[in-house]
Design a protein around this motif. Sequence first.
Motif, PDB file in Angstrom:
ATOM      1  N   PHE A  99      13.245 208.828  38.550  1.00  0.00           N
ATOM      2  CA  PHE A  99      13.493 208.091  40.063  1.00  0.00           C
ATOM      3  C   PHE A  99      12.187 207.291  39.927  1.00  0.00           C
ATOM      4  CE2 PHE A  99      11.958 206.351  44.005  1.00  0.00           C
ATOM      5  CZ  PHE A  99      12.956 206.018  44.181  1.00  0.00           C
ATOM      6  N   VAL A 100      11.033 207.721  39.557  1.00  0.00           N
ATOM      7  CA  VAL A 100       9.442 207.017  40.251  1.00  0.00           C
ATOM      8  C   VAL A 100       9.779 206.597  38.935  1.00  0.00           C
ATOM      9  CG1 VAL A 100       8.433 207.856  41.863  1.00  0.00           C
ATOM     10  CG2 VAL A 100       7.783 208.474  39.264  1.00  0.00           C
ATOM     11  N   LEU A 156      25.382 202.699  45.914  1.00  0.00           N
ATOM     12  CA  LEU A 156      24.040 202.981  46.029  1.00  0.00           C
ATOM     13  C   LEU A 156      23.640 204.295  46.717  1.00  0.00           C
ATOM     14  CD1 LEU A 156      20.949 201.932  45.322  1.00  0.00           C
ATOM     15  CD2 LEU A 156      21.600 200.171  47.451  1.00  0.00           C
ATOM     16  N   ARG A 211      21.154 207.513  46.568  1.00  0.00           N
ATOM     17  CA  ARG A 211      20.446 207.404  47.407  1.00  0.00           C
ATOM     18  C   ARG A 211      21.118 209.385  48.101  1.00  0.00           C
ATOM     19  NH1 ARG A 211      21.327 202.710  51.197  1.00  0.00           N
ATOM     20  NH2 ARG A 211      19.396 201.155  50.440  1.00  0.00           N
ATOM     21  N   LEU A 239      19.413 211.727  45.908  1.00  0.00           N
ATOM     22  CA  LEU A 239      17.687 211.382  45.675  1.00  0.00           C
ATOM     23  C   LEU A 239      17.446 212.790  46.575  1.00  0.00           C
ATOM     24  CD1 LEU A 239      15.403 209.873  44.400  1.00  0.00           C
ATOM     25  CD2 LEU A 239      15.537 208.499  45.917  1.00  0.00           C
ATOM     26  N   ILE A 274       2.096 211.675  49.007  1.00  0.00           N
ATOM     27  CA  ILE A 274       3.075 211.335  48.316  1.00  0.00           C
ATOM     28  C   ILE A 274       4.364 211.403  49.624  1.00  0.00           C
ATOM     29  CG2 ILE A 274       4.625 210.865  46.469  1.00  0.00           C
ATOM     30  CD1 ILE A 274       2.401 212.525  44.693  1.00  0.00           C
ATOM     31  N   PHE A 323       3.057 209.065  52.426  1.00  0.00           N
ATOM     32  CA  PHE A 323       3.505 207.900  51.311  1.00  0.00           C
ATOM     33  C   PHE A 323       5.123 206.960  51.884  1.00  0.00           C
ATOM     34  CE2 PHE A 323       4.802 204.917  47.712  1.00  0.00           C
ATOM     35  CZ  PHE A 323       4.269 204.190  48.122  1.00  0.00           C
ATOM     36  N   LEU A 371       9.481 204.157  53.048  1.00  0.00           N
ATOM     37  CA  LEU A 371      10.811 203.372  53.833  1.00  0.00           C
ATOM     38  C   LEU A 371      10.614 202.797  55.403  1.00  0.00           C
ATOM     39  CD1 LEU A 371      11.976 206.443  53.183  1.00  0.00           C
ATOM     40  CD2 LEU A 371      12.491 204.610  51.960  1.00  0.00           C
ATOM     41  N   THR A 430      11.879 199.103  53.505  1.00  0.00           N
ATOM     42  CA  THR A 430      14.049 199.420  53.769  1.00  0.00           C
ATOM     43  C   THR A 430      13.636 199.141  55.430  1.00  0.00           C
ATOM     44  OG1 THR A 430      13.427 201.275  52.031  1.00  0.00           O
ATOM     45  CG2 THR A 430      15.631 201.460  53.896  1.00  0.00           C
ATOM     46  N   LYS A 478      18.572 190.916  52.971  1.00  0.00           N
ATOM     47  CA  LYS A 478      17.664 190.577  53.314  1.00  0.00           C
ATOM     48  C   LYS A 478      16.441 190.176  51.960  1.00  0.00           C
ATOM     49  CE  LYS A 478      16.488 195.155  53.036  1.00  0.00           C
ATOM     50  NZ  LYS A 478      16.274 196.437  54.113  1.00  0.00           N
ATOM     51  N   ASN A 503      -1.164 205.584  44.827  1.00  0.00           N
ATOM     52  CA  ASN A 503      -0.282 205.812  43.577  1.00  0.00           C
ATOM     53  C   ASN A 503      -1.018 206.521  43.037  1.00  0.00           C
ATOM     54  OD1 ASN A 503       2.451 204.779  43.240  1.00  0.00           O
ATOM     55  ND2 ASN A 503       1.733 203.280  44.490  1.00  0.00           N
ATOM     56  N   ASN A 545       2.414 200.713  39.167  1.00  0.00           N
ATOM     57  CA  ASN A 545       2.937 200.536  40.907  1.00  0.00           C
ATOM     58  C   ASN A 545       1.674 199.736  41.317  1.00  0.00           C
ATOM     59  OD1 ASN A 545       5.278 201.203  40.412  1.00  0.00           O
ATOM     60  ND2 ASN A 545       4.887 203.796  41.505  1.00  0.00           N
ATOM     61  N   PHE A 573       1.045 195.866  41.547  1.00  0.00           N
ATOM     62  CA  PHE A 573       1.366 195.242  42.822  1.00  0.00           C
ATOM     63  C   PHE A 573       1.139 195.253  43.700  1.00  0.00           C
ATOM     64  CE2 PHE A 573       5.258 198.185  40.635  1.00  0.00           C
ATOM     65  CZ  PHE A 573       5.738 197.024  39.716  1.00  0.00           C
ATOM     66  N   PRO A 574       0.219 195.342  44.791  1.00  0.00           N
ATOM     67  CA  PRO A 574      -0.750 195.279  45.568  1.00  0.00           C
ATOM     68  C   PRO A 574      -2.369 195.300  45.268  1.00  0.00           C
ATOM     69  CG  PRO A 574      -0.420 197.896  45.469  1.00  0.00           C
ATOM     70  CD  PRO A 574       0.149 197.795  44.561  1.00  0.00           C
TER      71      PRO A 574
HETATM   72  C1  HEM Z   1       3.438 199.127  45.155  1.00  0.00           C
HETATM   73  C2  HEM Z   1       4.582 199.967  44.221  1.00  0.00           C
HETATM   74  C3  HEM Z   1       6.187 199.983  44.809  1.00  0.00           C
HETATM   75  C4  HEM Z   1       6.894 198.831  45.616  1.00  0.00           C
HETATM   76  C5  HEM Z   1       6.729 197.626  45.456  1.00  0.00           C
HETATM   77  C6  HEM Z   1       7.894 199.199  46.166  1.00  0.00           C
HETATM   78  C7  HEM Z   1       8.734 199.091  46.330  1.00  0.00           C
HETATM   79  C8  HEM Z   1       9.764 198.830  47.492  1.00  0.00           C
HETATM   80  C9  HEM Z   1      10.828 198.281  47.189  1.00  0.00           C
HETATM   81  C10 HEM Z   1      11.012 196.574  47.118  1.00  0.00           C
HETATM   82  C11 HEM Z   1      11.755 199.423  48.573  1.00  0.00           C
HETATM   83  C12 HEM Z   1      13.566 198.556  48.495  1.00  0.00           C
HETATM   84  C13 HEM Z   1      13.575 197.837  49.644  1.00  0.00           C
HETATM   85  C14 HEM Z   1      14.863 198.307  49.821  1.00  0.00           C
HETATM   86  O1  HEM Z   1      15.683 197.331  50.287  1.00  0.00           O
HETATM   87  O2  HEM Z   1      15.335 198.689  51.239  1.00  0.00           O
HETATM   88  C15 HEM Z   1      11.314 200.670  47.755  1.00  0.00           C
HETATM   89  C16 HEM Z   1      12.362 201.140  48.141  1.00  0.00           C
HETATM   90  C17 HEM Z   1      11.902 202.513  48.349  1.00  0.00           C
HETATM   91  N1  HEM Z   1      11.011 203.054  47.089  1.00  0.00           N
HETATM   92 FE1  HEM Z   1       9.679 202.609  46.533  1.00  0.00          FE
HETATM   93  N2  HEM Z   1       7.837 200.644  45.717  1.00  0.00           N
HETATM   94  C18 HEM Z   1       7.045 201.462  45.146  1.00  0.00           C
HETATM   95  C19 HEM Z   1       6.919 202.190  44.853  1.00  0.00           C
HETATM   96  C20 HEM Z   1       7.096 204.129  45.344  1.00  0.00           C
HETATM   97  C21 HEM Z   1       6.896 205.283  45.212  1.00  0.00           C
HETATM   98  C22 HEM Z   1       5.743 205.082  44.453  1.00  0.00           C
HETATM   99  C23 HEM Z   1       7.988 206.352  45.522  1.00  0.00           C
HETATM  100  C24 HEM Z   1       7.761 207.110  45.329  1.00  0.00           C
HETATM  101  C25 HEM Z   1       7.721 208.156  44.994  1.00  0.00           C
HETATM  102  C26 HEM Z   1       8.933 204.947  46.173  1.00  0.00           C
HETATM  103  C27 HEM Z   1      10.111 205.513  46.580  1.00  0.00           C
HETATM  104  C28 HEM Z   1      10.634 204.313  47.365  1.00  0.00           C
HETATM  105  C29 HEM Z   1      12.600 205.510  48.221  1.00  0.00           C
HETATM  106  C30 HEM Z   1      12.276 206.768  48.059  1.00  0.00           C
HETATM  107  C31 HEM Z   1      13.020 203.769  48.179  1.00  0.00           C
HETATM  108  C32 HEM Z   1      13.663 204.056  49.114  1.00  0.00           C
HETATM  109  C33 HEM Z   1      15.269 203.399  47.873  1.00  0.00           C
HETATM  110  C34 HEM Z   1      16.524 203.339  49.246  1.00  0.00           C
HETATM  111  O3  HEM Z   1      17.252 203.703  49.735  1.00  0.00           O
HETATM  112  O4  HEM Z   1      17.420 202.242  47.855  1.00  0.00           O
HETATM  113  N3  HEM Z   1       8.699 203.441  46.295  1.00  0.00           N
HETATM  114  N4  HEM Z   1      10.507 200.524  47.033  1.00  0.00           N
END
Ligand code: HEM
Length: 259
Positions: A50-51, A89, A93, A96, A145, A148, A153, A157, A179, A202, A246, A249-250
Amino acid sequence: MAQAVTSHRGPVTGTAARARRRRPFLVDLYSTAVGKKYVMGATGIGLMGFVLFHMIGNLKMYAGAADLDHYAHFLQTLLYPLAPKGWVLWILRGGLITMLFLHLHAAWSLTVLNRKARPVKYQSSRDYQIANFASRTMRYSGIVILAFVVWHLLDLTFGVVNPEVGKMITHAGDDEAVKSVYASVVYSFQRTPVALFYVVANILLGIHLFHGAWSIFQSFGWNNPRFNKWRRSFATGFAALVVVGNVSFPVAVMAGIVG
Ligand code: HEM
């Protein structure tokens, strides 16, 4: 000095053995330390997948707003019209969430088992061969983590801490407004403390992944001096790839490269 071992088990009688109900094989296996390690390893592989894919998907940010938003829309409409929008999706989820729950449960119950097995600390210094710092901080990096992910979320999200999440756009050929993921990510990282939290979390994720990727082989018993060097390179390479992607990005938003 040898310590007295006290057993809390009752006497094993023929009657007791017959009365014991058989549990399903997998439940029986999970009750052992080896079974819990298998679960840690298998769910760890899933979460690593996933990551990695999450990071690769987010690279679309460098191609611009339209590309990232299009990718988010693609995920929402997976298998549409064969399946209603969002269904696939939600199935992913579900997988996951299940993996995360099992990973946490196995980690927690292994900790309890370890404490029961060794209530007294080792008296001599341990001969740690590898990943000394990473292996001994797994619990702490794991907790950060998790915190985080909860923040993440709420931020991207659910938009609880991010007003841009409500910003709606439409895609060509689809009247339904969705969105803008790009707008919410950029807004998020324009707040320096938030961006720095992402960077720190990260880096900890990288440390966690390094030891996790190394331990999988141990958990499944694939431990052989012939490929231990390869295991180390794999763990280092995998963790570095995810962290560099990761963290970029920031940093890119703070540096004004993406905005
Ligand atoms: C800088 C790094 C990251 C960026 C830019 C990023 C960006 C995003 C974005 C844009 C979403 C979608 C939001 C949405 O439309 O609902 C998302 C969802 C998510 N991210 Fe990240 N993410 C990053 C790192 C991570 C990491 C390191 C993890 C886990 C350790 C993670 C776990 C998740 C999870 C679990 C979701 C929800 C997925 C879903 O509901 O479909 N993210 N992230």
